[in-house]
Design a protein around this motif. Structure first.
Motif, PDB file in Angstrom:
ATOM      1  N   TYR A 487      -4.610   7.148   5.947  1.00  0.00           N
ATOM      2  CA  TYR A 487      -5.356   7.841   4.896  1.00  0.00           C
ATOM      3  C   TYR A 487      -4.659   7.825   3.550  1.00  0.00           C
ATOM      4  CZ  TYR A 487      -2.557  11.897   6.538  1.00  0.00           C
ATOM      5  OH  TYR A 487      -1.546  12.738   6.921  1.00  0.00           O
ATOM      6  N   ARG A 488      -3.419   7.332   3.519  1.00  0.00           N
ATOM      7  CA  ARG A 488      -2.749   7.255   2.214  1.00  0.00           C
ATOM      8  C   ARG A 488      -2.754   5.846   1.643  1.00  0.00           C
ATOM      9  NH1 ARG A 488       2.948   9.891   2.644  1.00  0.00           N
ATOM     10  NH2 ARG A 488       2.991   9.248   0.480  1.00  0.00           N
ATOM     11  N   PRO A 492      -7.483   4.565   0.883  1.00  0.00           N
ATOM     12  CA  PRO A 492      -7.762   4.306  -0.534  1.00  0.00           C
ATOM     13  C   PRO A 492      -8.146   2.856  -0.810  1.00  0.00           C
ATOM     14  CG  PRO A 492      -5.813   5.660  -0.312  1.00  0.00           C
ATOM     15  CD  PRO A 492      -6.211   5.265   1.072  1.00  0.00           C
ATOM     16  N   ARG A 493      -7.528   1.905  -0.064  1.00  0.00           N
ATOM     17  CA  ARG A 493      -7.878   0.491  -0.284  1.00  0.00           C
ATOM     18  C   ARG A 493      -9.350   0.243   0.052  1.00  0.00           C
ATOM     19  NH1 ARG A 493      -2.836  -2.552   2.584  1.00  0.00           N
ATOM     20  NH2 ARG A 493      -1.228  -1.500   1.397  1.00  0.00           N
ATOM     21  N   THR A 495     -11.664   2.488   0.163  1.00  0.00           N
ATOM     22  CA  THR A 495     -12.486   3.230  -0.793  1.00  0.00           C
ATOM     23  C   THR A 495     -12.681   2.410  -2.059  1.00  0.00           C
ATOM     24  OG1 THR A 495     -11.487   5.232   0.073  1.00  0.00           O
ATOM     25  CG2 THR A 495     -12.682   5.442  -1.983  1.00  0.00           C
ATOM     26  N   LYS A 496     -11.553   1.803  -2.518  1.00  0.00           N
ATOM     27  CA  LYS A 496     -11.655   0.989  -3.734  1.00  0.00           C
ATOM     28  C   LYS A 496     -12.622  -0.171  -3.510  1.00  0.00           C
ATOM     29  CE  LYS A 496      -7.099   1.988  -5.568  1.00  0.00           C
ATOM     30  NZ  LYS A 496      -5.700   1.559  -5.560  1.00  0.00           N
TER      31      LYS A 496
END
Lengths: 561, 76
Positions: A487-488, A492-493, A495-496
Motif C-alpha cells: 500500500y505504500r 500508489p503506482r 493508482t497513478k
C-alpha cells in the motif's frame, strides 16, 4: 451512576490530558506526573465489581469493570504513563504529552470496560490519541500517522461489525469468552488482531512507531498492542488458532529485526515478536499460560520502554537513528549504556522481570505437551535476545566509535530509565510483587537451580553466537520489503496508472465535446454569420416566390386540417 | 576473510566462553525436569538456542537477498 464514574481512572486521564494542552512549565509537569499516580490510587481503591450502568439505545453499558486482570493491565498502563511522563519532561512538543494522556486514558478505559460498546468507544479514542502522538513527531511523521490511522480505523470498523453481528445474533453485551462458531466472533477476533499487529497487518508497527519523537515511541510501545492482548485474553482464551498466528508474528519480528538497520525499527519488530509470543500463550489458554501472558505483558512494557528510552536519549544527543551511523557511545553516555544493557538483560535474565514471566508461558507450553510450540518459544527467546538486545546495545553503544558529539542523557531521561530498571529489578528479585496481582492463583517457583542455570546457558550461548556472527550481521544491515510495500509502493503506482488511464479517457471525451461545440458554432456561423446563408441580400422576386410558397403551404394545411 | 579473522578476541571473549562452560558444567549438577525427551540431552539449553540463533541469522541473510533492500524512504 454519575458518582461511581467519577472514580473512573480513564475519565481523569482524558480530561487531564485535555487540560495539559493548555498548561506550560511547572503546572504541566506537576499535572503530568500527578495524574497517573492519582488514577492509580483511584484504581487501587475501587473494589472488584461492575459499575456505571449507563443506558444507551436498548443497552445498559457497564463502563467500569474492576477485576484482577483489568486492574493489573490498568496499573501497568498507568506505570508506563507515569514513567513516560518523567522521561518526556523536556519534550518541547505541545501536542505529544496531552495526546499521550488521552491515548493512555483510553487504553485504561478499554481494559476496564465491562461491555463491548464501551470497549469500542475507548478503542477508537486510542486510535485518535496514538495518531496524534505519532503526528507530534514532526512533519516527516505525518504520512506515517495517516497510514497508522487508516489501519486502525479499518480495524475499528471490523471490530464494530463483529460486535454488531454479535449483539444482533443475541450475544451478550458483557465482554466474555467467545466461541469461534460464527462470523461475529471471527470479525471481533480480526479487529483485535489488527491492533495486535498480526499478519497481514503487522507492518504498521515498524512503519509508524519509529517516526514518533524520541519520547513518543515510549508511550506508543505500551498501550495499543497490549490492549489487544488483553481483549484476546478476555475474549479468546484457549483459541488454538492463536498459536500459529502468534508464532508467525514472532518469527516475522525476529527475521526483520535481525536485518533492520534503524535502531528503533529493530525494537518495533521486536514488539511484534513479543506480542506474537503472548498471543501464542493465549492460544495455549491454561491458567498458567494466561498468568504468564499477563505477567509478560508487564515485563515487556517495562524492558521495551527502557530500551526505547535509551535509544531515544541517543537520538536526542546525536540526531542519528541507524546502527551503521552509531557506535562507541558508551564512553560519552555511560549511564544510558548501563540502562540499555539492563534493558537487554531484562528480557529474560535472572533477577529481572523477564525471567519470572517468560518462563511461565514456556512452562505452560511444556505442561500442555505442545512440543513444537515449546521449541518455537525457545527459538523466540534466544532470537529476540540476539536481535533486539545484543544487536541494539552492541551496535549503538559499543563497537567502532563514530566521533559523535554526544553527552550523557539529562536527569529527566535518566530518571525515566532508572524507574523502569528498578521496577524490573524489584519484580525479578521478589516475584510475589507481580505474581500476587495475576488473574489466577499461581503456584510457580521461578528460582530453582535448573531454571536459573538453563536460562543462563541460553543467554550465554546466544551471546557467543552473536559475537561469532557479528560481521555477518553488520554486512546484512538494511531494510526489507514488508507488507506495507503493497500500500505504500505498489498501491500508489497502480493508482497513478489508473488515474493516468482515466485522464486519457477524460481528455478524449473533452476533445470530442470541444469538436462538437466547434462544429455547432461553425454551422451557426455559416447560417447566421455576417456572410452566412441567412444574412445574404436576396433578390425581391426570390423573396416574393418564397412568401407565396409559404402562404400556399399555410392554406393547404388550413384546409387539410 | 577466514573464520579465524572474524573470531572475536580479548578478555571479554574468554570470560564469555568460561561463563558458558561454567553454566554447562553447572547444568550437570542441577535437577532437571525434561518434558519432551530432547530437552533431556545434556546442554540442551545451550546448543539448541545456539543452533537456533545461527539458523535465524542465515535465514535472515537469505531473506535479505530476496526481499531487500527496499527502495522507499525506509530503505536506507
Amino acid at each position: 451512576m454519575a458518582a461511581e464514574l467519577l472514580h473512573h481512572p480513564a475519565l481523569w486521564l482524558i480530561l487531564g490530558g485535555i487540560a495539559l494542552g493548555f498548561l506550560r512549565g511547572a503546572p504541566r509537569a506537576l499535572l503530568s506526573l500527578g495524574l497517573p499516580l492519582f488514577a492509580a490510587w483511584q484504581l487501587w481503591g475501587i473494589p472488584e465489581g461492575l459499575y456505571g450502568g449507563m443506558h444507551f439505545l436498548d443497552y445498559t453499558l457497564e463502563m467500569l469493570r474492576v477485576d484482577r486482570l483489568g486492574r493489573l493491565f490498568g496499573l501497568v498502563f498507568l506505570l508506563a504513563l507515569f514513567v513516560g511522563s518523567v522521561y518526556a519532561l523536556r519534550q518541547p512538543s505541545r501536542l505529544e504529552v496531552p495526546a499521550a494522556f488521552v491515548y493512555g486514558g483510553a487504553a485504561v478505559g478499554a481494559v476496564l470496560a465491562g461491555d463491548w460498546i464501551t470497549l469500542f468507544v475507548f478503542w477508537e479514542l486510542m486510535a485518535i490519541g496514538s495518531t496524534l502522538v505519532i503526528w507530534a513527531g514532526g512533519r516527516e511523521a505525518y504520512p506515517a500517522a495517516m497510514r497508522y490511522l487508516m489501519v486502525h480505523l479499518f480495524g475499528g470498523v471490523v471490530l464494530m461489525a463483529g460486535i454488531t453481528a454479535h449483539l444482533a445474533g443475541g450475544g451478550g453485551l458483557r465482554i466474555e469468552a467467545l466461541a469461534l462458531d460464527g462470523i461475529a466472533p471471527w470479525f471481533i477476533l480480526a479487529g483485535v488482531l489488527i491492533n495486535a499487529g498480526a499478519f497481514p497487518f503487522w507492518s504498521w508497527i515498524p512503519d509508524a512507531y519509529p517516526r514518533a519523537s524520541w519520547s513518543g515511541m515510549v508511550f506508543l510501545s505500551a498501550f495499543t498492542t497490549k490492549t489487544a492482548v488483553y481483549v484476546l485474553m478476555r475474549g479468546f482464551p484457549g483459541a488454538e488458532v492463536l498459536i500459529p498466528i502468534g508464532l508467525l508474528m514472532a518469527g516475522y519480528g525476529l527475521i526483520y529485526a535481525l536485518v533492520e538497520n534503524t535502531a528503533r525499527r529493530v525494537l518495533a519488530y521486536a514488539i511484534v515478536n513479543q506480542v506474537g509470543f503472548m498471543i501464542a500463550g493465549i492460544g495455549i489458554g491454561t491458567e498458567l499460560a494466561l498468568n504468564g501472558v499477563a505477567a509478560h505483558a508487564f515485563a515487556h512494557i517495562v524492558y521495551k520502554a527502557l530500551l526505547l528510552m535509551a535509544i531515544g536519549a541517543v537520538i536526542v544527543q546525536t540526531g542519528r537513528r541507524d546502527c551503521t551511523d552509531l557506535g562507541g557511545l558508551a564512553r560519552q553516555m555511560p549511564v544510558t549504556t548501563g540502562f540499555a544493557i539492563f534493558g537487554a538483560l531484562a528480557m529474560s535474565a535472572p533477577l529481572t522481570a523477564g525471567f519470572i514471566t517468560k518462563s511461565l508461558v514456556l512452562q505452560a507450553a511444556a505442561d500442555a505437551h505442545l512440543t513444537w510450540v515449546w521449541l518455537a518459544m525457545m527459538v523466540i527467546a534466544a532470537g529476540v535476545f540476539l536481535a533486539a538486545g545484543l544487536k541494539v546495545v552492541v551496535f549503538v553503544f559499543f563497537g567502532e566509535p563514530r566521533d559523535l558529539d554526544a553527552e550523557e542523557a539529562p536527569p529527566s531521561q535518566r530518571w525515566g530509565m532508572r524507574l523502569l530498571a528498578l521496577t524490573s529489578l524489584a519484580a525479578g528479585c521478589y516475584p510475589p510483587l507481580l505474581y500476587d496481582l495475576l488473574p489466577y492463583p499461581i503456584d510457580y517457583q521461578p528460582y530453582t537451580g535448573s531454571h536459573v542455570v538453563f536460562q543462563l546457558q541460553l543467554l550465554l550461548a546466544t551471546t557467543v553466537v552473536f559475537f561469532l556472527l557479528r560481521a555477518r550481521l553488520v554486512a546484512m544491515l538494511g531494510s526489507l520489503i514488508d507488507i506495507d510495500w503493497f500500500y505504500r509502493s505498489l498501491g500508489p503506482r497502480w493508482t497513478k496508472l489508473v488515474v493516468f488511464g482515466v485522464s486519457i479517457e477524460i481528455r478524449e471525451v473533452a476533445r470530442l465535446v470541444m469538436r462538437g461545440l466547434a462544429n455547432l458554432l461553425g454551422s451557426l456561423r455559416r447560417h447566421y454569420g455576417t456572410r452566412g446563408v441567412l444574412a445574404r441580400t436576396w433578390p425581391s422576386g426570390s423573396m416574393v416566390l418564397w412568401v407565396a410558397l409559404l402562404l400556399l403551404m399555410y392554406l393547404a394545411l388550413f384546409y387539410l386540417a | 576473510m577466514s573464520l579465524k579473522d572474524t573470531l572475536p578476541r580479548g578478555r571479554l571473549w574468554r570470560a564469555l566462553l568460561l561463563a558458558l562452560l561454567a553454566a554447562l558444567i553447572g547444568g550437570l549438577f542441577v535437577e532437571s525436569h525434561p518434558h519432551f525427551g530432547i530437552d533431556a540431552v545434556p546442554g540442551f539449553n545451550a546448543w539448541f538456542p545456539m543452533l537456533s540463533a545461527v539458523a535465524l541469522v542465515f535465514l535472515a541473510r537469505a531473506l535479505a537477498r530476496i526481499f531487500g533492500p527496499r527502495e522507499d524512504e525506509d530503505g536506507r
